[in-house]
Scaffold this motif. Sequence first.
Motif, PDB file in Angstrom:
ATOM      1  N   VAL A   1       5.493   2.890   0.691  1.00  0.00           N
ATOM      2  CA  VAL A   1       4.344   2.093   0.261  1.00  0.00           C
ATOM      3  C   VAL A   1       4.530   0.632   0.628  1.00  0.00           C
ATOM      4  CG1 VAL A   1       5.278   1.778  -2.077  1.00  0.00           C
ATOM      5  CG2 VAL A   1       2.808   1.573  -1.671  1.00  0.00           C
TER       6      VAL A   1
ATOM      7  N   ALA B   1       3.714   0.253   4.254  1.00  0.00           N
ATOM      8  CA  ALA B   1       2.271   0.371   4.448  1.00  0.00           C
ATOM      9  C   ALA B   1       1.558  -0.911   4.035  1.00  0.00           C
ATOM     10  CB  ALA B   1       1.735   1.556   3.653  1.00  0.00           C
ATOM     11  N   ARG B   2       2.014  -1.536   2.970  1.00  0.00           N
ATOM     12  CA  ARG B   2       1.397  -2.787   2.514  1.00  0.00           C
ATOM     13  C   ARG B   2       1.667  -3.934   3.476  1.00  0.00           C
ATOM     14  NH1 ARG B   2       3.083  -1.708  -3.800  1.00  0.00           N
ATOM     15  NH2 ARG B   2       1.235  -0.467  -4.329  1.00  0.00           N
TER      16      ARG B   2
ATOM     17  N   LEU C   1      -8.952   0.703   5.979  1.00  0.00           N
ATOM     18  CA  LEU C   1      -7.670   0.073   6.245  1.00  0.00           C
ATOM     19  C   LEU C   1      -7.858  -1.001   7.313  1.00  0.00           C
ATOM     20  CD1 LEU C   1      -5.073   3.006   6.394  1.00  0.00           C
ATOM     21  CD2 LEU C   1      -5.563   1.468   4.505  1.00  0.00           C
TER      22      LEU C   1
ATOM     23  N   LEU D   1      -1.569   3.557  -0.711  1.00  0.00           N
ATOM     24  CA  LEU D   1      -1.742   2.150  -1.057  1.00  0.00           C
ATOM     25  C   LEU D   1      -2.371   1.975  -2.430  1.00  0.00           C
ATOM     26  CD1 LEU D   1      -2.988   0.747   2.370  1.00  0.00           C
ATOM     27  CD2 LEU D   1      -0.778   0.322   1.289  1.00  0.00           C
ATOM     28  N   SER D   2      -3.212   2.906  -2.829  1.00  0.00           N
ATOM     29  CA  SER D   2      -3.918   2.788  -4.110  1.00  0.00           C
ATOM     30  C   SER D   2      -3.039   3.150  -5.295  1.00  0.00           C
ATOM     31  CB  SER D   2      -5.161   3.681  -4.107  1.00  0.00           C
ATOM     32  OG  SER D   2      -6.068   3.291  -3.098  1.00  0.00           O
TER      33      SER D   2
END
Length: 245
Positions: free
Chosen positions: A69, A72-73, A83, A126-127
């Motif tokens: 994560v 990804a951020r 995205l 991401l959420s």
Amino acid sequence: MKAANNNQKTAGEKKPPGRVVFSTAYIENICGPIMHTSNNDVQGLTKSATQKSNRLIVARDENESMLTVDQARDLFVLKDGVLINRVMRGRRAMPGEPAGSPDGHGYLCLKVDNVKYRVHRVVWLLSYGNWPTGQIDHVNGVRDDNRIENLRVVSVQENQRNSHRRVDNTSGVTGVCKDHGGWRARIKVNGKRINLGFFKSFDAAVAARKQGESDFGFHPNHGATDEARRNGLKSLRAPQAMRSA
């Protein structure tokens, strides 16, 4: 003077090659031993095919373990299910531009370090801070609508109960077909086809099918076309999960 024989070969004419047959010994010398398929081999291939879904899940999990994560951020910003690239990830993945392109099934996909990911699963990551544990269903059936409220984790069976109408459907309603002057209603549940009855009227058959969908827990959007889903079917909020940040 005698007429020339049409079948007589002219000087320098090459005879067309015939069928060339190589011996087994010659083939094995070039390519190695020939493998012969037995009935057990065929059964093994069949068994392998039935396990394809499980292998795909394992491969997906292995791929997803390569992207955390935090990584990804660093790569993406999430805005209304889209995205946005934070950094340049390639010539066609520039900062500030939406990430992902549609595959042959209508899902948006992207690559990180040459590993392919589906965008809706990265949106989930991401959420909520972790990868989804099962399949992701787009509640309204629009496969590129990746707003988090339109995504829910489901089993394979649950996902199949929110499917699009097949392109070869001729009645306009999934599970209803013309049969001997009337209409037949059927439904498939957990791989088993269930007969819901024979009806003289189309409307009665449709009503039986819709009742069957309700009884067996099908989603209200099941059987809708992609066009209908895009032209007004609203997203239903997915069950809420605790977000990490």
